[in-house]
Design a protein around this motif. Structure first.
Motif, PDB file in Angstrom:
ATOM      1  N   ASP A 288       0.836  -1.191   0.000  1.00  0.00           N
ATOM      2  CA  ASP A 288       0.000   0.000   0.000  1.00  0.00           C
ATOM      3  C   ASP A 288       0.880   1.255   0.000  1.00  0.00           C
ATOM      4  N   PRO A 289       0.361   2.399  -0.465  1.00  0.00           N
ATOM      5  CA  PRO A 289       1.149   3.644  -0.455  1.00  0.00           C
ATOM      6  C   PRO A 289       1.715   3.950   0.925  1.00  0.00           C
ATOM      7  N   ASN A 290       2.959   4.412   0.951  1.00  0.00           N
ATOM      8  CA  ASN A 290       3.675   4.795   2.175  1.00  0.00           C
ATOM      9  C   ASN A 290       4.018   3.599   3.063  1.00  0.00           C
ATOM     10  N   THR A 291       4.118   2.412   2.485  1.00  0.00           N
ATOM     11  CA  THR A 291       4.600   1.246   3.222  1.00  0.00           C
ATOM     12  C   THR A 291       5.981   0.873   2.692  1.00  0.00           C
ATOM     13  N   PHE A 292       6.721   0.106   3.491  1.00  0.00           N
ATOM     14  CA  PHE A 292       8.089  -0.244   3.117  1.00  0.00           C
ATOM     15  C   PHE A 292       8.368  -1.697   3.488  1.00  0.00           C
ATOM     16  N   GLU A 293       9.468  -2.216   2.937  1.00  0.00           N
ATOM     17  CA  GLU A 293       9.985  -3.503   3.387  1.00  0.00           C
ATOM     18  C   GLU A 293      11.518  -3.472   3.361  1.00  0.00           C
ATOM     19  N   LEU A 294      12.093  -3.999   4.435  1.00  0.00           N
ATOM     20  CA  LEU A 294      13.538  -4.061   4.586  1.00  0.00           C
ATOM     21  C   LEU A 294      13.917  -5.530   4.684  1.00  0.00           C
ATOM     22  N   ALA A 295      14.835  -5.974   3.853  1.00  0.00           N
ATOM     23  CA  ALA A 295      15.188  -7.389   3.807  1.00  0.00           C
ATOM     24  C   ALA A 295      16.698  -7.567   3.861  1.00  0.00           C
ATOM     25  N   TYR A 296      17.105  -8.660   4.488  1.00  0.00           N
ATOM     26  CA  TYR A 296      18.525  -9.027   4.546  1.00  0.00           C
ATOM     27  C   TYR A 296      18.652 -10.545   4.419  1.00  0.00           C
ATOM     28  N   ASP A 297      19.644 -10.994   3.680  1.00  0.00           N
ATOM     29  CA  ASP A 297      19.976 -12.416   3.703  1.00  0.00           C
ATOM     30  C   ASP A 297      21.471 -12.612   3.484  1.00  0.00           C
ATOM     31  N   TYR A 331      10.194   0.974  -1.025  1.00  0.00           N
ATOM     32  CA  TYR A 331       9.208   1.924  -0.515  1.00  0.00           C
ATOM     33  C   TYR A 331       8.119   2.116  -1.558  1.00  0.00           C
ATOM     34  N   GLN A 332       6.873   1.925  -1.145  1.00  0.00           N
ATOM     35  CA  GLN A 332       5.738   2.084  -2.055  1.00  0.00           C
ATOM     36  C   GLN A 332       5.325   3.549  -2.063  1.00  0.00           C
ATOM     37  N   ILE A 333       5.684   4.269  -3.112  1.00  0.00           N
ATOM     38  CA  ILE A 333       5.435   5.706  -3.202  1.00  0.00           C
ATOM     39  C   ILE A 333       3.940   5.975  -3.369  1.00  0.00           C
ATOM     40  N   GLN A 334       3.374   5.340  -4.358  1.00  0.00           N
ATOM     41  CA  GLN A 334       1.950   5.428  -4.643  1.00  0.00           C
ATOM     42  C   GLN A 334       1.493   4.059  -5.130  1.00  0.00           C
ATOM     43  N   LYS A 335       0.214   3.933  -5.427  1.00  0.00           N
ATOM     44  CA  LYS A 335      -0.281   2.692  -5.987  1.00  0.00           C
ATOM     45  C   LYS A 335       0.458   2.374  -7.285  1.00  0.00           C
ATOM     46  N   ASN A 336       0.995   1.174  -7.386  1.00  0.00           N
ATOM     47  CA  ASN A 336       1.710   0.703  -8.591  1.00  0.00           C
ATOM     48  C   ASN A 336       2.979   1.505  -8.913  1.00  0.00           C
ATOM     49  N   TRP A 337       3.555   2.143  -7.910  1.00  0.00           N
ATOM     50  CA  TRP A 337       4.739   2.997  -8.142  1.00  0.00           C
ATOM     51  C   TRP A 337       5.669   2.821  -6.945  1.00  0.00           C
ATOM     52  N   GLN A 338       6.836   2.194  -7.186  1.00  0.00           N
ATOM     53  CA  GLN A 338       7.705   1.776  -6.099  1.00  0.00           C
ATOM     54  C   GLN A 338       9.159   2.174  -6.369  1.00  0.00           C
ATOM     55  N   TYR A 356      33.537  -8.239  -4.218  1.00  0.00           N
ATOM     56  CA  TYR A 356      32.585  -7.859  -5.268  1.00  0.00           C
ATOM     57  C   TYR A 356      31.428  -7.120  -4.622  1.00  0.00           C
ATOM     58  N   LYS A 357      31.178  -5.901  -5.073  1.00  0.00           N
ATOM     59  CA  LYS A 357      30.082  -5.089  -4.538  1.00  0.00           C
ATOM     60  C   LYS A 357      29.230  -4.579  -5.687  1.00  0.00           C
ATOM     61  N   ARG A 358      27.931  -4.549  -5.433  1.00  0.00           N
ATOM     62  CA  ARG A 358      26.984  -4.062  -6.446  1.00  0.00           C
ATOM     63  C   ARG A 358      25.859  -3.305  -5.738  1.00  0.00           C
ATOM     64  N   ILE A 359      25.537  -2.121  -6.253  1.00  0.00           N
ATOM     65  CA  ILE A 359      24.410  -1.357  -5.718  1.00  0.00           C
ATOM     66  C   ILE A 359      23.462  -1.037  -6.858  1.00  0.00           C
ATOM     67  N   GLN A 360      22.154  -1.173  -6.579  1.00  0.00           N
ATOM     68  CA  GLN A 360      21.129  -0.947  -7.587  1.00  0.00           C
ATOM     69  C   GLN A 360      20.075   0.006  -7.037  1.00  0.00           C
ATOM     70  N   LEU A 361      19.748   1.036  -7.809  1.00  0.00           N
ATOM     71  CA  LEU A 361      18.679   1.973  -7.473  1.00  0.00           C
ATOM     72  C   LEU A 361      17.563   1.793  -8.492  1.00  0.00           C
ATOM     73  N   ASP A 362      16.359   1.471  -8.025  1.00  0.00           N
ATOM     74  CA  ASP A 362      15.271   1.102  -8.911  1.00  0.00           C
ATOM     75  C   ASP A 362      14.053   2.003  -8.758  1.00  0.00           C
ATOM     76  N   LEU A 363      13.392   2.246  -9.873  1.00  0.00           N
ATOM     77  CA  LEU A 363      12.047   2.796  -9.914  1.00  0.00           C
ATOM     78  C   LEU A 363      11.205   1.838 -10.751  1.00  0.00           C
ATOM     79  N   VAL A 364      10.075   1.388 -10.186  1.00  0.00           N
ATOM     80  CA  VAL A 364       9.248   0.385 -10.860  1.00  0.00           C
ATOM     81  C   VAL A 364       7.805   0.876 -10.933  1.00  0.00           C
ATOM     82  N   ALA A 365       7.269   0.874 -12.151  1.00  0.00           N
ATOM     83  CA  ALA A 365       5.853   1.187 -12.371  1.00  0.00           C
ATOM     84  C   ALA A 365       5.180  -0.062 -12.925  1.00  0.00           C
ATOM     85  N   SER A 366       4.060  -0.448 -12.326  1.00  0.00           N
ATOM     86  CA  SER A 366       3.344  -1.637 -12.784  1.00  0.00           C
ATOM     87  C   SER A 366       1.895  -1.300 -13.105  1.00  0.00           C
ATOM     88  N   PHE A 367       1.296  -2.149 -13.907  1.00  0.00           N
ATOM     89  CA  PHE A 367      -0.098  -1.905 -14.293  1.00  0.00           C
ATOM     90  C   PHE A 367      -0.806  -3.221 -14.548  1.00  0.00           C
TER      91      PHE A 367
END
Length: 367
Positions: A288-297, A331-338, A356-367
């Motif tokens: 939902d908008p304004n929700t987040f998830e933090l994961a580690y493995d 972080y869920q910015i808005q509906k279908n926009w993360q 070996y280090k890798r960092i990724q910054l993502d913007l995802v729009a779904s429909f």
């Protein structure tokens, strides 16, 4: 005159099929997503690599009748890379590939409740609590049988026969898999999933590695070189693969969703370097908008624990023979926009321990 006749014919066909078309449309869903990614890779002994990448997926999923569903999906990517749908922004604004990613029929007879028979190029039918041996972009090809029974106490059984390599002059490379799992929901907002999978790869040992890129990479697996009569050097698998994978996952609520999981893999066809595991935790759920998830493995995959061509493509640059940490925040910015950020801090090659280090910054729009 010809144009007039053609126009009348088309109009007649459209009118005759209007009712059927409406029914077809009502039973069909079109879904997709677009991801824009900025990425930096830092590997010891090499220059840092910065790049922008996109991933686009588009699918149509339709209910043919009460017992049959079909799915057709397109995605960016390369036909030589089964574990990535990314396209790097490069080549002077040149167009990017858009290929067939899904094409399957799902038959679930009403007389056999909970049973689904799937054929074609499909989403992974096996339950997975981590992506370390099954990259999330893999869409296997072949036939699968799925069974699910119950609600609070849920029994799941999955089996599949997948074609890896069709060979005209020798036996095909195949993957046969079987899985049994039990999911318990003893109370509201709590569930426990436990199961075991077995994957038997046929006709890999002594055959060329699965690498359509022409780079002769074994994706971390043990290999041996062979020179044929024409003088061409071929890279062959040095061992077989029959991997067993027990797994467990616990979900509960502490004011926010919490998930804890663990999985272990052992290749019983190899004598050495044949084990792997992944343990992790996730807090929250970005839905939902304004929700987040933090994961580690933390994950470790020895050289011959699994077929590297199918393993996660991001950890230690993909394949097997590595270990390390994965941290992600969504972080869920808005509906279908993360928005999301993922950081890998790994050791590539368990013998050499290359940073070996890798960092990724993502913007995802779904429909």
């Amino acid at each position: 005159m010809k144009r007039l006749v053609f126009g009348v014919a088309v109009a007649t066909l459209m009118a005759a099929g209007a009712a059927g078309a409406a029914e077809w449309y009502e039973n069909t869903k079109v879904k997709g997503d677009v991801r824009f990614r900025l990425e930096r890779v830092d590997e010891d002994g090499k220059d840092n690599r910065d790049r922008a990448r996109i991933r686009a997926r588009l699918g149509a999923y339709s209910q043919v009748n009460d017992e049959v569903d079909v799915g057709i999906g397109l995605a960016t990517g390369s036909s030589s890379d089964p574990v990535s749908r990314n396209q790097t922004l490069t080549e002077g604004f040149g167009p990017k590939n858009f290929l067939l990613d899904l094409a399957y029929v799902d038959y679930h007879p009403s007389l056999l409740e909970g049973v689904s028979l799937i054929g074609g190029k499909m989403k992974n039918p096996f339950v997975a609590v981590s992506d370390y041996i099954w990259d999330g972009d893999v869409t296997p090809e072949g036939a699968a049988l799925k069974y699910k029974l119950g609600k609070d106490v849920q029994l799941m059984a999955n089996g599949a026969a997948f074609w890896l390599e069709e060979r005209s002059a020798s036996d095909e490379a195949m993957l046969y898999g079987a899985q049994a799992a039990l999911k318990l929901s003893p109370m509201e907002k709590m569930s426990l999933l436990a199961g075991v999978s077995y994957y038997q790869f046929e006709n890999l040992e002594g055959y060329p590695v699965m690498d359509g890129s022409g780079k002769m990479s074994s994706f971390g697996n043990s290999k041996k070189n062979s020179v044929d009569s024409s003088g061409k050097t071929n890279v062959l698998y040095a061992t077989g693969y029959g991997s067993i994978e027990p797994f467990v996952q616990l979900d509960f609520d502490l004011g926010l969703p919490v998930q804890v999981f663990g999985t272990y893999v052992n290749n019983q066809d190899a004598d050495n370097d044949n084990k792997g595991y992944c343990v992790g935790v996730k807090l929250g759920k970005a839905k939902d908008p304004n929700t987040f998830e933090l994961a580690y493995d933390y994950r470790r995959l020895e050289k011959d624990a699994w077929v590297g061509a199918l393993a996660d493509s991001d950890s230690w640059n993909g394949g097997t023979d590595g270990k390390g940490h994965k941290v992600s925040l969504k972080y869920q910015i808005q509906k279908n926009w993360q928005a999301g950020v993922t950081y890998f801090m790994d050791k590539k090659s368990l013998e050499k321990d290359v940073d070996y280090k890798r960092i990724q910054l993502d913007l995802v729009a779904s429909f």
